[in-house]
Design a protein around this motif. Sequence first.
Motif, PDB file in Angstrom:
ATOM      1  N   HIS A 120      -3.550  -1.575 -13.770  1.00  0.00           N
ATOM      2  CA  HIS A 120      -2.892  -0.667 -12.891  1.00  0.00           C
ATOM      3  C   HIS A 120      -1.378  -1.653 -12.236  1.00  0.00           C
ATOM      4  N   LYS A 121      -1.529  -2.554 -12.017  1.00  0.00           N
ATOM      5  CA  LYS A 121      -0.339  -3.652 -11.416  1.00  0.00           C
ATOM      6  C   LYS A 121       0.594  -3.512 -12.570  1.00  0.00           C
ATOM      7  N   ALA A 122       0.160  -3.364 -13.884  1.00  0.00           N
ATOM      8  CA  ALA A 122       1.228  -3.557 -14.840  1.00  0.00           C
ATOM      9  C   ALA A 122       1.995  -2.263 -15.100  1.00  0.00           C
ATOM     10  N   GLY A 123       1.435  -1.229 -14.378  1.00  0.00           N
ATOM     11  CA  GLY A 123       2.247   0.160 -14.301  1.00  0.00           C
ATOM     12  C   GLY A 123       1.573   1.194 -14.996  1.00  0.00           C
ATOM     13  N   GLU A 124       0.126   0.900 -15.226  1.00  0.00           N
ATOM     14  CA  GLU A 124      -0.723   2.092 -15.665  1.00  0.00           C
ATOM     15  C   GLU A 124      -1.138   2.890 -14.442  1.00  0.00           C
ATOM     16  N   ALA A 125      -1.168   4.148 -14.674  1.00  0.00           N
ATOM     17  CA  ALA A 125      -1.730   5.084 -13.639  1.00  0.00           C
ATOM     18  C   ALA A 125      -3.051   5.333 -13.663  1.00  0.00           C
ATOM     19  N   ILE A 126      -3.948   3.996 -13.671  1.00  0.00           N
ATOM     20  CA  ILE A 126      -5.264   3.825 -13.861  1.00  0.00           C
ATOM     21  C   ILE A 126      -6.063   3.345 -12.530  1.00  0.00           C
ATOM     22  N   GLY A 127      -7.216   3.974 -12.240  1.00  0.00           N
ATOM     23  CA  GLY A 127      -7.979   3.537 -11.191  1.00  0.00           C
ATOM     24  C   GLY A 127      -9.509   3.381 -11.323  1.00  0.00           C
ATOM     25  N   ILE A 128      -9.974   3.341 -10.484  1.00  0.00           N
ATOM     26  CA  ILE A 128     -11.720   3.283 -10.322  1.00  0.00           C
ATOM     27  C   ILE A 128     -12.420   4.052  -9.230  1.00  0.00           C
ATOM     28  N   THR A 129     -13.371   4.693  -9.797  1.00  0.00           N
ATOM     29  CA  THR A 129     -14.290   5.520  -8.975  1.00  0.00           C
ATOM     30  C   THR A 129     -15.525   4.645  -8.314  1.00  0.00           C
ATOM     31  N   SER A 130     -15.497   4.619  -7.090  1.00  0.00           N
ATOM     32  CA  SER A 130     -16.673   3.926  -6.642  1.00  0.00           C
ATOM     33  C   SER A 130     -17.784   5.038  -5.867  1.00  0.00           C
ATOM     34  N   VAL A 131     -19.005   5.067  -6.558  1.00  0.00           N
ATOM     35  CA  VAL A 131     -19.799   5.859  -5.944  1.00  0.00           C
ATOM     36  C   VAL A 131     -20.772   5.192  -5.069  1.00  0.00           C
ATOM     37  N   CYS A 132     -20.830   5.882  -3.778  1.00  0.00           N
ATOM     38  CA  CYS A 132     -21.476   5.235  -2.791  1.00  0.00           C
ATOM     39  C   CYS A 132     -22.669   6.140  -2.460  1.00  0.00           C
ATOM     40  N   SER A 133     -23.812   5.850  -3.089  1.00  0.00           N
ATOM     41  CA  SER A 133     -24.923   6.697  -2.881  1.00  0.00           C
ATOM     42  C   SER A 133     -26.158   5.928  -3.252  1.00  0.00           C
ATOM     43  N   ALA A 134     -27.317   6.084  -2.590  1.00  0.00           N
ATOM     44  CA  ALA A 134     -28.585   5.503  -2.939  1.00  0.00           C
ATOM     45  C   ALA A 134     -29.755   6.661  -3.545  1.00  0.00           C
ATOM     46  N   VAL A 183      -4.403   7.635  -6.767  1.00  0.00           N
ATOM     47  CA  VAL A 183      -4.386   6.757  -7.664  1.00  0.00           C
ATOM     48  C   VAL A 183      -2.896   6.399  -8.293  1.00  0.00           C
ATOM     49  N   ARG A 184      -1.914   7.124  -8.312  1.00  0.00           N
ATOM     50  CA  ARG A 184      -0.709   7.108  -8.971  1.00  0.00           C
ATOM     51  C   ARG A 184       0.288   6.275  -7.694  1.00  0.00           C
ATOM     52  N   ASP A 185      -0.371   6.150  -6.356  1.00  0.00           N
ATOM     53  CA  ASP A 185       0.539   5.815  -5.378  1.00  0.00           C
ATOM     54  C   ASP A 185      -0.301   4.257  -4.836  1.00  0.00           C
ATOM     55  N   HIS A 186      -1.260   3.875  -5.849  1.00  0.00           N
ATOM     56  CA  HIS A 186      -1.565   2.610  -5.609  1.00  0.00           C
ATOM     57  C   HIS A 186      -2.897   2.479  -4.793  1.00  0.00           C
ATOM     58  N   PHE A 187      -3.427   3.933  -4.552  1.00  0.00           N
ATOM     59  CA  PHE A 187      -4.848   3.815  -3.758  1.00  0.00           C
ATOM     60  C   PHE A 187      -6.033   3.837  -5.138  1.00  0.00           C
ATOM     61  N   ALA A 188      -5.731   2.898  -5.815  1.00  0.00           N
ATOM     62  CA  ALA A 188      -6.239   2.903  -7.066  1.00  0.00           C
ATOM     63  C   ALA A 188      -8.034   2.617  -7.025  1.00  0.00           C
ATOM     64  N   ILE A 189      -8.549   2.386  -6.103  1.00  0.00           N
ATOM     65  CA  ILE A 189     -10.114   2.563  -5.759  1.00  0.00           C
ATOM     66  C   ILE A 189     -10.299   3.556  -4.968  1.00  0.00           C
ATOM     67  N   LEU A 190     -11.091   4.481  -5.556  1.00  0.00           N
ATOM     68  CA  LEU A 190     -11.484   5.784  -4.591  1.00  0.00           C
ATOM     69  C   LEU A 190     -12.860   5.737  -4.343  1.00  0.00           C
ATOM     70  N   LYS A 191     -13.252   5.746  -3.108  1.00  0.00           N
ATOM     71  CA  LYS A 191     -14.592   5.840  -2.647  1.00  0.00           C
ATOM     72  C   LYS A 191     -15.033   7.290  -2.463  1.00  0.00           C
TER      73      LYS A 191
END
Length: 427
Positions: free
Chosen positions: A11-25, A276-284
Amino acid sequence: MQTIRDVVARHKAGEAIGITSVCSAHPLVIEATLRHADRRATPIVLIEATSNQVNQDGGYTGMVPSEFRDFVHGIAERAGFAADRIVLGGDHLGPNAWTRLPAAEAMAKAEVMVADYVGAGFRKIHLDCSMSCADDPVPLPERTIADRAATLCAAAERAHDGSPDDAPVYVIGTEVPVPGGAAEDLHELALTTPEDALATVALHRRLFADKGLAAAWERVIATVVQPGVEFDHEKVLDYRPDKAVALSRAIEGDERIVYEAHSTDYQTAPALAALVRDHFAILKVGPGVTFALREALWALDAIEAELIDAAERANLRAVTLGRMQAEPANWQRYYHAAGDDLERQLQYSLSDRIRYYWPDAEIVAAQERLFANLRATPPSLPLVSQYLPIAYAAVRDGRATLDPIDLIVAHVGATLDAYHGACHPHD
């Protein structure tokens, strides 16, 4: 945890890539997450437990960190999903569960908890000391928050005895939304200012160095900020890229750190992609997936009413509402309506406090009976189309059967599709 660091580096190198974080038990949400990852060929899955869900005292799930790890891996084994594709994370790790205690006691318990998480194999650690304890001022000074985060990082580092490539990665940040959504009626949020975002990073960097944690600082991958997204009982505040331009650009000067966005539940697919494009690359996401689970369970309850004699029905919906009314501790601080309005909040609030009740023994028994009824008398395609149109499409495409768990997985998967599309836009 090199896999997550690699995604952040891309992502820091310029890819519009991110990570989804699933918060559930919830086991069905976790199963849906793993099966969705298989269907979409997602290389890694990030599943996080929060400090009030899982801690050395059991949390509201009754699980300590090692038990939660085994719980997730057990679901993975049954689903045929490789455990080495799963990254476990700890969310809001700090004194949150013990704020009724003096700070020294609460922090001592938080240090044990963080060490237990790392010792159990959790490799993404959100250090959150933003809450005031019994003898603290309100609000807590920024320096105190950062100093306590560094203290917990030191405990995590001591607990890790594996290879450097498998060392924990960290998330910092003090502008943390209320877990599970806001209780008040929302109109507009103040975004984190670029100056405050950078000052938070600089302060943590300095205090980490003061405690001999320079090596750990190299593994800080994200800071939590407020990009202007939130939800209350009935409304969603959508991401507005035009308002976040300066905040987005501010982090571009840091070669390793991205933003982590909390409370992204219920955002539209285009809004998630813009985050994600705007660098909020980890989405909870947490309540968003359990809300979808509840939708599917209520739909199955309605299908049962169409198919099964009244005396044989599980009546899951009625049982669940009865248990919520009998045990109000998990919702009464948040819901203040009465009568029919309260019943609607209990079921349909976007904050989804109903999620705390799924492990209840009576509710579990009703759910199992519901599933047994619908396996003995499978619903017709028209009934599935009426109540679960997303799952109907999956059945017609051959991606799901009429088994109730398959129908739930397909319905929850539609929520996860939006996150996958945002984090993997070229798939």
